[in-house]
Write a protein that holds these residues in place. Structure first.
Motif, short mmCIF file in Angstrom:
data_model
loop_
_atom_site.label_atom_id
_atom_site.label_comp_id
_atom_site.label_asym_id
_atom_site.label_seq_id
_atom_site.Cartn_x
_atom_site.Cartn_y
_atom_site.Cartn_z
N VAL A 1 0.87 -1.18 0.00
CA VAL A 1 0.00 0.00 0.00
C VAL A 1 0.90 1.22 0.00
N ALA A 2 0.59 2.20 -0.83
CA ALA A 2 1.42 3.41 -0.87
C ALA A 2 0.54 4.63 -1.00
N GLY A 3 1.03 5.75 -0.46
CA GLY A 3 0.26 6.98 -0.59
C GLY A 3 0.85 8.10 0.24
N ILE A 4 -0.01 9.07 0.55
CA ILE A 4 0.37 10.24 1.33
C ILE A 4 -0.32 10.14 2.68
N ASP A 5 0.44 10.28 3.77
CA ASP A 5 -0.21 10.19 5.07
C ASP A 5 -0.85 11.54 5.44
N ASP A 6 -1.40 11.62 6.66
CA ASP A 6 -2.14 12.82 7.05
C ASP A 6 -1.28 14.07 7.09
N GLU A 7 0.03 13.89 7.27
CA GLU A 7 0.90 15.07 7.29
C GLU A 7 1.43 15.43 5.91
N GLY A 8 1.01 14.67 4.90
CA GLY A 8 1.47 14.98 3.55
C GLY A 8 2.79 14.33 3.19
N VAL A 9 3.25 13.41 4.07
CA VAL A 9 4.52 12.72 3.82
C VAL A 9 4.24 11.42 3.08
N GLY A 10 5.09 11.08 2.13
CA GLY A 10 4.91 9.83 1.38
C GLY A 10 5.12 8.62 2.27
N CYS A 11 4.33 7.56 2.07
CA CYS A 11 4.51 6.36 2.88
C CYS A 11 4.25 5.10 2.07
N VAL A 12 4.92 4.04 2.46
CA VAL A 12 4.73 2.74 1.83
C VAL A 12 4.53 1.73 2.94
N PHE A 13 3.55 0.84 2.78
CA PHE A 13 3.32 -0.22 3.76
C PHE A 13 3.47 -1.55 3.06
N SER A 14 4.25 -2.46 3.65
CA SER A 14 4.35 -3.78 3.02
C SER A 14 3.79 -4.84 3.95
N TYR A 15 3.29 -5.91 3.34
CA TYR A 15 2.59 -6.96 4.08
C TYR A 15 3.10 -8.34 3.71
N ASP A 16 2.81 -9.31 4.57
CA ASP A 16 2.91 -10.70 4.13
C ASP A 16 1.47 -11.18 3.88
N ALA A 17 1.32 -12.49 3.61
CA ALA A 17 0.00 -12.98 3.21
C ALA A 17 -1.04 -12.89 4.30
N ILE A 18 -0.60 -12.88 5.57
CA ILE A 18 -1.60 -12.86 6.64
C ILE A 18 -1.68 -11.51 7.34
N GLY A 19 -1.08 -10.48 6.75
CA GLY A 19 -1.37 -9.13 7.24
C GLY A 19 -0.34 -8.50 8.13
N THR A 20 0.84 -9.07 8.23
CA THR A 20 1.89 -8.41 9.01
C THR A 20 2.20 -7.07 8.36
N LEU A 21 2.10 -6.01 9.15
CA LEU A 21 2.15 -4.66 8.61
C LEU A 21 3.43 -3.97 9.02
N GLU A 22 4.09 -3.34 8.04
CA GLU A 22 5.29 -2.58 8.37
C GLU A 22 5.35 -1.36 7.47
N ARG A 23 5.57 -0.21 8.09
CA ARG A 23 5.72 0.99 7.25
C ARG A 23 7.18 1.13 6.88
N VAL A 24 7.43 1.32 5.59
CA VAL A 24 8.80 1.38 5.09
C VAL A 24 8.92 2.52 4.08
N LYS A 25 10.15 2.70 3.62
CA LYS A 25 10.37 3.75 2.62
C LYS A 25 10.20 3.23 1.21
N TYR A 26 10.33 1.92 1.05
CA TYR A 26 10.19 1.30 -0.28
C TYR A 26 9.93 -0.18 -0.06
N SER A 27 9.35 -0.81 -1.07
CA SER A 27 9.11 -2.25 -0.97
C SER A 27 8.88 -2.82 -2.35
N ALA A 28 9.19 -4.11 -2.49
CA ALA A 28 8.89 -4.82 -3.73
C ALA A 28 8.31 -6.17 -3.37
N SER A 29 7.39 -6.68 -4.20
CA SER A 29 6.83 -8.00 -3.93
C SER A 29 6.62 -8.72 -5.25
N GLY A 30 6.42 -10.03 -5.17
CA GLY A 30 6.14 -10.79 -6.38
C GLY A 30 7.34 -11.54 -6.88
#
Lengths: 264, 227
Positions: free
Chosen positions: B122-151
Motif C-alpha cells: 500500500v502506498a500513498g500520502i499520510d495525514d501530514e502529507g509525507v509519502g509512505c509505503v506499507f508492506s505486508y505478508d500474506a496474513i497481514g503483518t504490517l510494516e511501514r517502510v520507505k520502499y518495498s517490492a513483492s512478487g
C-alpha cells in the motif's frame, strides 16, 4: 370529522376505502420543507430549502448521496430518511460488489416501495414518515422518482414535495416541456426559480438552499455553498430586471396561496 | 502409498493456491509516493493474459498493488473498494492512508486460516502529507517502510532499491547530501521494474505506474518486453 373513528390503527379501513394512518404519514411529508426535482435528457437535479430551527442551530441537511450515480432529497421525518438511506446505500453497494455495475435507480426505488408497503401492513409497525425524491443516471438515461409512506412510487419529469410545494409544482408544470433539451446550468436555474416560488417569506441564501446534480459524465454531487450562490445571484439579477413587469403575476400567486391555506 | 521398499510416497495433493506471477513495487518520497506493478498473468510457463491489473486506486491519496494469485487479488481488491466506500459514507470523508493500511492488515488476518494468496503493498500520502509505503505478508503483518517490492521479481528489485533509495552499501555518496526527488523516484521505479522484466520470465508486457502527491493521483502506463 368522521374520520377519527377509523384512524386509530393502520389496519383499519374507512368506509370510503381509505387508510387514514397512511394519509397522516403523508401529512408528515407535507410538513417538511420544500424539496423539488427535475430532469433533462442528460442531467437530473434536486433543489431543497434547508430549514434551521433557530439561529443557533445548523440547517437541516436534506440531500444525501446514495452512490456515484444516485442521490436523494428528503422531506419529512429525517430520522426515518436515515434508515431508508442506509437501506439504499446497502443495496447499491451490494449490487456493485456482486455484479460490478451500478444498480439501476428504478430497481432501488422498487425495493424501497416494497419496504415501505410492508410497514403499512404489519402489526406494531408504522409507515415511514418521509418522502424521497430519488435522482439517478444509469442505462444512459436520467431518472427522477418520488417515494411516499404509502409505498407508491412514480417516475416524474419534475416534482416538488413538502410544505408550499404546490407553488413550485405550478412553476414546474408551466415549464417542464422545455426541460429535456436544457443544459445543466439552465436546469438548475429553473430548479432554484421553482424553489423561490415556494420559499414564501424566507430569503434564499447559500446556507439554506441545497442543490445536487447527477447526469451524463457527472457523478452525483452536492454543490458547495459558493456554487449555490452563483445561481442565486443569477436569479436576483433577472428578478431585478423583470420585477416591474411581473407585479401582476405575483399578486395572482399570493391569492392562490391564501386559497390553499383555507382548504386545510 | 507405500513402495515395495516400505517408504511412503507422497501423492501430490490438490492445492487451492496457484501463483500467477508478476512484480510490484513502491517508493515513498518526502511528499509523494510512486507505486507500480506489471500486468502479466502467467500459469506455469504460459501466459494467461498480458493485461490483468494488479493495481487499485482506493482514494486520491492511497493505492494498493498486489502480487500472487489473481483470483485472491481480484477478490481482495473488490472487498477493499467496498469497504472504502462504506467508510466514506459513514464518516463523510475518504479513508486516510493509515486507515487503509490498517484495514488491509485486518482483512488479511481475518483469513488467517485460509489466507489470501496475495503479497500487497500500500502506498500513498499520510495525514501530514509525507509519502509512505506499507508492506505486508500474506496474513497481514504490517510494516511501514520507505520502499518495498513483492512478487516474482522482488528478489531482483529489492536490492536495487536498497542501493538506490536507502543508499546501502555505497561508498560514493553521503546520506545527508542525498534527497530523492519525484523525477528520480519515477525513473528509478521504471528502471527497476524494466530490469526485472529482463530476467524474470513472469514479469513483462505492461506496467501500470502511479504517482501520488498532495494534488492527487496521476496514473500512467508503459510497455515492457513481450517475451
Amino acid at each position: 370529522m368522521f374520520r377519527t373513528q377509523y384512524d386509530s390503527d393502520i389496519s383499519i379501513y374507512s368506509p370510503e376505502g381509505r387508510l387514514y394512518q397512511i394519509e397522516y404519514a403523508m401529512q408528515a411529508v407535507a410538513q417538511g420543507s420544500t424539496a423539488l426535482g427535475l430532469k433533462s435528457k442528460t442531467h437530473a437535479v434536486v433543489v431543497t430549502l434547508m430549514r434551521s430551527s433557530d439561529e443557533l442551530s445548523s440547517h437541516q441537511r436534506k440531500i444525501f448521496k446514495v452512490d456515484g450515480h444516485m442521490g436523494i432529497a428528503i422531506s419529512g421525518l429525517t430520522a426515518d430518511a436515515r434508515v431508508l438511506l442506509k437501506f439504499m446505500r446497502n443495496e447499491t453497494l451490494h449490487h456493485k460488489f456482486v455484479y460490478g455495475s451500478d444498480l439501476p435507480t428504478g430497481e432501488v426505488v422498487s425495493s424501497l416501495a416494497m419496504k415501505s408497503q410492508r410497514n403499512t401492513q404489519r402489526w406494531g409497525r408504522r409507515p415511514y414518515g418521509v418522502g424521497l425524491l430519488v435522482i439517478g443516471y444509469d442505462g444512459g438515461k436520467t431518472h427522477l422518482y418520488q417515494t411516499s409512506p404509502s409505498g407508491n412510487c412514480f417516475s416524474y419529469y419534475a416534482q416538488a414535495i413538502g410544505s408550499r410545494s404546490q407553488s413550485a409544482r405550478t412553476y414546474l408544470e408551466k415549464n417542464f416541456k422545455a426541460f429535456p433539451e436544457l443544459g445543466l446550468e439552465e436546469l438548475v436555474l429553473h430548479g432554484v426559480k421553482a424553489l423561490k416560488e415556494s420559499s414564501g417569506k424566507e430569503t434564499l441564501t447559500k446556507l439554506n438552499v441545497g442543490i445536487a446534480v447527477v447526469g451524463k459524465e457527472q457523478k452525483f454531487e452536492i454543490l458547495k455553498p459558493n456554487k449555490v450562490q452563483t445561481y442565486l445571484d443569477q436569479i436576483l439579477q433577472t428578478e431585478g430586471e423583470i420585477e416591474i413587469e411581473n407585479e401582476n403575476e405575483n399578486e395572482k400567486d399570493e391569492e392562490a396561496e391564501t386559497l390553499e391555506l383555507k382548504l386545510d | 502409498m507405500e513402495t515395495y521398499l516400505g517408504e511412503k510416497q507422497q501423492a501430490s495433493q490438490w492445492s487451492p493456491y496457484i501463483n500467477n506471477g508478476g512484480s510490484c513495487l513502491a517508493v515513498a518520497g518526502e511528499d509523494f509516493a510512486v507505486i507500480a506493478s506489471d500486468t502479466r498473468m502467467s500459469l506455469g510457463y504460459s501466459i494467461k493474459t498480458r493485461y490483468s491489473t494488479k493495481y487499485l486506486k482506493i482514494t486520491e491519496k492511497c493505492s494498493i498493488v498486489s502480487s500472487g494469485m489473481q483470483a485472491d487479488i481480484f477478490t481482495l481488491h473488490k472487498v477493499l473498494k467496498s469497504r472504502a466506500q462504506i467508510y466514506e459514507q459513514k464518516h463523510g470523508k475518504p479513508m486516510s492512508t493509515d486507515a487503509v493500511a490498517k484495514l488491509v492488515s485486518r482483512l488479511l488476518y481475518y483469513r488467517r486460516f485460509f489466507p489470501y494468496y496475495t503479497f500487497n503493498i500500500v502506498a500513498g500520502i499520510d495525514d501530514e502529507g509525507v509519502g509512505c509505503v506499507f508492506s505486508y505478508d500474506a496474513i497481514g503483518t504490517l510494516e511501514r517502510v520507505k520502499y518495498s517490492a513483492s512478487g516474482s521479481g522482488s528478489s531482483l528489485i529489492e536490492p536495487v532499491l536498497d542501493n538506490q533509495v536507502a543508499l546501502k552499501n555505497r561508498n560514493d555518496i553521503k546520506k545527508e547530501d542525498y534527497k530523492l526527488t519525484k523525477e528520480n523516484a519515477i525513473d528509478l521505479v521504471k528502471d527497476a521494474i524494466t530490469s526485472a522484466g529482463e530476467r524474470d520470465i513472469y514479469t513483462g508486457d505492461f506496467v501500470e505506474i502511479s504517482i501520488i502527491d498532495i494534488n492527487g493521483t496521476h496514473e500512467d502506463k508503459f510497455e515492457l518486453r513481450f517475451d
